[in-house]
Design an enzyme around this catalytic site. Structure first.
Site, mmCIF file in Angstrom:
data_model
loop_
_atom_site.group_PDB
_atom_site.id
_atom_site.type_symbol
_atom_site.label_atom_id
_atom_site.label_comp_id
_atom_site.label_asym_id
_atom_site.label_seq_id
_atom_site.Cartn_x
_atom_site.Cartn_y
_atom_site.Cartn_z
ATOM 1 N N LYS A 83 25.273 30.241 37.230
ATOM 2 C CA LYS A 83 25.816 31.462 36.630
ATOM 3 C C LYS A 83 26.744 31.049 35.486
ATOM 4 O O LYS A 83 27.665 30.243 35.688
ATOM 5 C CB LYS A 83 26.652 32.197 37.676
ATOM 6 C CG LYS A 83 26.170 33.595 37.990
ATOM 7 C CD LYS A 83 27.084 34.203 39.045
ATOM 8 C CE LYS A 83 26.764 35.655 39.263
ATOM 9 N NZ LYS A 83 27.689 36.272 40.204
HETATM 10 O O1 G3P Z 1 28.720 38.850 41.855
HETATM 11 C C1 G3P Z 1 29.268 39.588 40.848
HETATM 12 C C2 G3P Z 1 29.568 41.035 41.137
HETATM 13 O O2 G3P Z 1 28.631 41.589 42.003
HETATM 14 C C3 G3P Z 1 30.998 41.321 41.465
HETATM 15 O O3 G3P Z 1 31.200 42.584 42.041
HETATM 16 O O4 G3P Z 1 32.625 44.154 43.290
HETATM 17 O O5 G3P Z 1 33.683 42.130 42.211
HETATM 18 O O6 G3P Z 1 32.851 44.034 40.821
HETATM 19 P P1 G3P Z 1 32.671 43.255 42.096
#
Ligand code: G3P
Length: 215
Positions: A83
């Site tokens: 990533k």
């Molecule tokens: O993996 C990245 C993403 O899904 C993060 O989600 O909930 O931290 O905005 P969030």
């Protein structure tokens, strides 16, 4: 639609994998930091449990450092996807690494132009974060609609991972756009399988079956 689990928690990964519907895993530094396990061992174990793509995030800033770090991450297991946050340095690194055959997931995507540039650089996946857009009163799903059309218009092979999913309706909306993948927290996955009418229906069937057995 492919379903990825957005977690680095081994218990959640093992449990969801046992349901037979997990196609891959996405992690990020915040998720990994919750686990208190040695990083390389954790990633290797995740890659052993789930054979699909496992995204592991680079934390370097300059393209040369990202490239070096990514080469190391890719050696942890065959199914590691690196990533890389979108940005000029990330694009430069993506071009080099994708030509080497290292698979990249370009993360922290918040605009269609970011997704287009990442696709041109050769990324395998783009990860637009819809929940974080919704949080600031922008419609995250509009972004997915736009990226689906743009990548399709030009025949890019880049797959869209709808990320930052907060609830099952996000998954439904993402599936309606034709996005390739939804990456979901375990709590959302649990909600996706449940319906109160299923529970009520099952209870009634089992109660009625008792009468059949007694009769
Ligand atoms: O993996 C990245 C993403 O899904 C993060 O989600 O909930 O931290 O905005 P969030």
């Amino acid at each position: 639609m492919k379903i990825f689990l957005d977690t680095a928690n081994l218990e959640q990964i093992k449990e969801a994998a046992s349901w037979g519907i997990v196609d891959g895993i996405t992690t990020n530094p915040s998720l990994v930091s919750k686990e208190n396990l040695q990083f390389d061992d954790l990633i290797k174990e995740i890659c052993r449990i789930v054979l699909g793509p496992v995204s592991v995030e680079s934390v370097s800033g300059k393209s040369d450092d990202i490239i070096e770090e990514a080469r190391g991450l890719a050696k942890l297991a065959d199914n590691v996807v690196v990533k890389i946050p979108i940005g000029v340095e990330g694009l430069k690194a993506t071009k080099v690494l994708s030509q080497e055959g290292i698979q990249i997931n370009t993360t922290l995507i918040f605009s269609p132009t970011q997704a287009l540039l990442a696709a041109k650089a050769g990324t395998r996946f783009v990860s637009p974060f819809i929940g974080r857009l919704d949080d600031i009163s922008h419609d995250g799903m509009d972004l997915i609609d736009q990226i689906v059309v743009i990548l399709d218009n030009y025949g890019f092979e880049t797959e869209i991972i709808v990320a930052s999913i907060r609830h099952p309706l996000h998954v439904v909306q993402a599936a309606l756009t034709g996005a390739d993948i939804a990456t979901v927290p375990f709590a959302v996955l649990e909600k996706m399988v449940k319906h109160p009418l299923t529970d009520i229906g099952l209870e009634k069937f089992l109660k009625d079956w008792e009468k059949v057995k007694q009769g």
